[in-house]
Design a protein around this motif. Structure first.
Motif, PDB file in Angstrom:
ATOM      1  N   ALA B  97       0.855  -1.178   0.000  1.00 47.22           N
ATOM      2  CA  ALA B  97       0.000   0.000   0.000  1.00 47.22           C
ATOM      3  C   ALA B  97       0.890   1.227   0.000  1.00 47.22           C
ATOM      4  O   ALA B  97       1.960   1.230   0.604  1.00 47.22           O
ATOM      5  N   GLY B  98       0.457   2.267  -0.693  1.00 42.44           N
ATOM      6  CA  GLY B  98       1.227   3.501  -0.749  1.00 42.44           C
ATOM      7  C   GLY B  98       1.418   3.947  -2.179  1.00 42.44           C
ATOM      8  O   GLY B  98       0.518   3.813  -3.008  1.00 42.44           O
ATOM      9  N   LYS B  99       2.601   4.463  -2.461  1.00 42.60           N
ATOM     10  CA  LYS B  99       2.933   4.943  -3.797  1.00 42.60           C
ATOM     11  C   LYS B  99       3.969   4.018  -4.392  1.00 42.60           C
ATOM     12  O   LYS B  99       5.052   3.842  -3.831  1.00 42.60           O
ATOM     13  N   LYS B 134      -0.751   5.926  -6.565  1.00 43.61           N
ATOM     14  CA  LYS B 134      -1.020   5.612  -5.164  1.00 43.61           C
ATOM     15  C   LYS B 134      -2.209   4.670  -5.040  1.00 43.61           C
ATOM     16  O   LYS B 134      -3.234   4.879  -5.698  1.00 43.61           O
ATOM     17  N   GLY B 135      -2.066   3.648  -4.198  1.00 42.36           N
ATOM     18  CA  GLY B 135      -3.160   2.711  -4.004  1.00 42.36           C
ATOM     19  C   GLY B 135      -2.711   1.466  -3.272  1.00 42.36           C
ATOM     20  O   GLY B 135      -1.774   1.499  -2.477  1.00 42.36           O
ATOM     21  N   VAL B 136      -3.388   0.366  -3.598  1.00 42.30           N
ATOM     22  CA  VAL B 136      -3.135  -0.891  -2.907  1.00 42.30           C
ATOM     23  C   VAL B 136      -3.010  -1.998  -3.939  1.00 42.30           C
ATOM     24  O   VAL B 136      -3.761  -2.027  -4.914  1.00 42.30           O
ATOM     25  N   ASN B 155      -5.277   5.384  -7.760  1.00 49.29           N
ATOM     26  CA  ASN B 155      -5.971   6.627  -8.088  1.00 49.29           C
ATOM     27  C   ASN B 155      -6.266   6.759  -9.572  1.00 49.29           C
ATOM     28  O   ASN B 155      -7.324   7.221  -9.964  1.00 49.29           O
TER      29      ASN B 155
END
Lengths: 360, 360, 360
Positions: B97-99, B134-136, B155
């Protein structure tokens, strides 16, 4: 490399309380005071055999009290100030590539955290570059380290579209150094009584077709040429203290482009065509880590804020107190700046700065 | 966590000397040369049991020689390029998770410091995102690591006010990999003779209501859909050398929004609706860490600089010399770019780049 | 210093999935969803005897879902959020200089990674500053650590040219703390059942001639004055769980400058003249690291978006699940914001946020 070599991380801060006797209030004539960082850096150093890297960030935030004028100060920049690959073939031949200090004036090459006075001259920077540039340098020490040479090729002015031509800037610097001598790439402004040094240096730099004297018609391409000579001497005498003398002269030439019909904005002003220099003297007590210093500068600028042949005198004096050498230092400096002809944005002013330096 | 786990700090630099046969001088037709960093990064890696983090900064400064055009180059950006939390439940199920890099083309997923040629294609980036988003994501290896799946929700286009709707972008990617196989999230462009690999991959990505074909009237919402297939094969033969073949095709579809009355600027141009691909081949010597490579690309863009159905051919060749593997590498690449129809800002050009890569 | 002392590097991330029931679509009334970081930081801590340094970066990128409104979100900032030199003479007298949190409200002083609810109030920030400011503070604990004092002098409003005068901001804060007590500079929003604490605090802050009530004529200079009181109590009962109560009131006064002929933009709006406060309650289970919380806020703003005497009610509830304490935490919070008078840019809205926090 993976789990090999040595990697070191440093924080370097110079936190200041700045006083300027002008710049605030509805008329702009009231005193201005500001807390701010002069330098606020995180540095990364790596070494693995003859290979080394050095990368350093710098954060500048909302500076109101500038070198010459006071503003509302809102521009913040976070940048990679240095980023270099270094390789040492031997003492006489070393290479560095990346972003680093170009080889011209001694004072610009003095380590930012190891100056003799509060800071380097605000007028010593070369045209069209910052204190650093990107490129490649070779350097080394010869003849028992008495002689040092440095040659670099760097971007110089980076504009490709608005410049007359896309040329690199070439610089060469040499010094002879006596007694304990100076052998590194970065000089120091003082050795705090731990070294006896006399160093005499000179440098030359050139970039062809750097700017137009007439931007409208894209004609009158001029060259950049600069030369400098400098002397540094520091001598500790047991029981008496340490005496330091550092002086330099530099000439930045842009073929008188300021006389053109529509000269490029970079050929005039603080970082345009100019010549001048500084003299710094200091005395450090034998027992107490307290160092008194004085500096004087004189600069002739071809044009500043509409004034031709402007002369600037800059005097400063103060002291360094080394709590833990350069790692924890208090510096206080009072300075006075006088213009031969005052203009609307450049009037005489005085400053007082207290600075706490920490390197960790 | 406090004094637990492993934290590692890396510097990664790619310092280049770029030559372009156009872009400078008063007519813009003279050669341009520039020293600059292609990548200038500090990376932080942490691992603690099954939990990991990865954060990486990137600094880009004053780039004159761009992918297609030359500019005066003044925009500097310091960014957090990657910032991820990773958790491994088991080999078959991992989360991040994150960028991080979204799961579409293989070449974008190849580690930036481990390409086969100088760099990835400048045309392979998906519309409305950078190389990261960015996301999972969930991913894992199955069937003795022969099969790998990746699913992410990210995103996609981030604009909330000017986009038709605030939708996420969903991507899925799978590969089958043989011989020594590839098991990580990041691919490599070459294993430098240390691995035998054949990998066949494919991916699909979709984001609904991504842009307007008519921005003025806020009508004609179109979807983004993309698919890709790719093949990577590398085979070292003892005493002969290592052979590499890597090829891919990708199609970015935006429902022909470019034909709308006032299409969103993102549906056209270099990162708009397009399809194309690349083929890379390489040969690395058996004894010397020297690798010769060649790459060819062909792309069809719906519109670029006013030209509809523009075709771009991109050819490049050169070599990598691995002084210390990917930790210290010299790459030289010559490339030629040809447009089916030249336009005012997009004319055929040649480039020559020498790059020194250091990972420390 | 060189190879001395302790240097620690941390990554701190708060990655969020944000849902807002408004802000997207052609009318701006559709739901908005976004993955983003609330905090994305790298921190550097050094300690060497009584000397310490703390430096922390923050990266904010392309935020669409803002505190009150939804935007297209394109501004990215990488900044040095904290940079301090700390020196401890003894428990009763410590100094810090640099950039750090000013001493006013408790909630702003609570560690960003250790809040009780999702985050601090979006309305608690003081006028003309961010959460941090630059300056010098002295502080210490007295009377068996029951009493704590803090005094600071900081920039306050930094504008030199457009402000009436260049004055510093002075703040003083004190608290009495019982049971296990709170002794540090940074408070925590919760001690997760590991500490029994009751703390009662108050603070006062002043900056003279901070803004004009009439900017056009540069007249009507007003002062900034603020005061706050706060109560924090946390009590773990074995086998029952941990109960937390935290409440505060703050008043930001700007001499009614908003009634002036041409008031400075900073005297109105979210961070202008206002008063209000929050009450937070929480219950954490005795065996499971699960904590339920609820918070309510009420604020009165002199003017917001053209509405005078605007009242804002803010309610939020949710839970923290501490996988590994504050080092790996999941927080989910639902919140509702109501305006006494809705205006074009400020309409009632609901939010739902899921946040994964990692400190490494």
């Amino acid at each position: 490399p993976d789990d090999e070599g040595l990697l070191k991380l440093d924080y370097k801060g110079q936190f200041q309380l700045d006083y300027r006797d002008t710049g605030s209030g509805s008329g702009g004539d009231d005193d201005t005071m500001e807390f701010n960082f002069r330098r606020n850096r995180i540095a990364l150093m790596g070494a693995y055999g003859n290979l080394g890297i050095y990368a350093q960030t710098e954060y500048t935030e909302d500076v109101n009290v500038g070198p010459f004028t006071v503003s509302d100060g809102s521009s913040n920049t976070f940048q990679m100030l240095d980023a270099q690959i270094r390789y040492k073939f031997n003492d006489a031949f070393r290479v560095r590539a990346g972003k680093f200090k170009y080889n011209l004036t001694r004072e610009n090459l003095e380590a930012c955290e190891k100056p003799l006075t509060l800071d380097r001259s605000v007028l010593i920077r070369a045209p069209y570059v910052s204190t650093r540039d990107k490129g490649v340098a070779v350097w080394g020490n010869l003849f028992n380290d008495i002689f040092q040479y440095r040659l670099d090729v760097m971007n110089g002015r980076t504009d490709s579209v608005s410049a007359p031509d896309s040329n690199f800037r070439y610089s060469g610097r040499a010094h002879v150094t006596f007694l304990d001598g100076e052998k590194g790439y970065g000089y120091k402004g003082t050795y705090m009584g731990k070294k006896k040094v006399i160093t005499l240096g000179a440098a030359y730099s050139v970039e062809q077709d750097v700017a137009y004297a007439d931007c409208t018609n894209e004609t009158g391409a001029v060259d950049y040429k600069a030369w400098t000579v400098d002397l540094f001497a520091e001598y500790p005498i047991e029981g008496i203290g340490t005496f330091t003398l550092s002086t330099a002269y530099v000439d930045y030439d842009l073929d008188d482009a300021y006389q053109g019909a529509d000269p490029d904005s970079g050929v005039i002003g603080v970082n345009g065509e100019k010549n001048g220099g500084y003299t710094k003297v200091a005395y450090m007590l034998p027992e107490l880590p307290l160092q008194f210093f004085f500096r004087a500068e004189n600069w002739s600028l071809v044009e500043l804020d509409g004034v031709y042949d402007q002369e600037i005198d800059w005097y400063g004096g103060g002291f360094n107190y080394y709590f833990r050498g350069q790692n924890l230092k208090l510096t206080v400096e009072y300075s006075a700046v006088e213009f031969d002809t005052e203009s609307s944005n450049y009037e005489d002013f005085d400053s007082l700065t207290a600075q706490l330096q920490v390197v960790f």
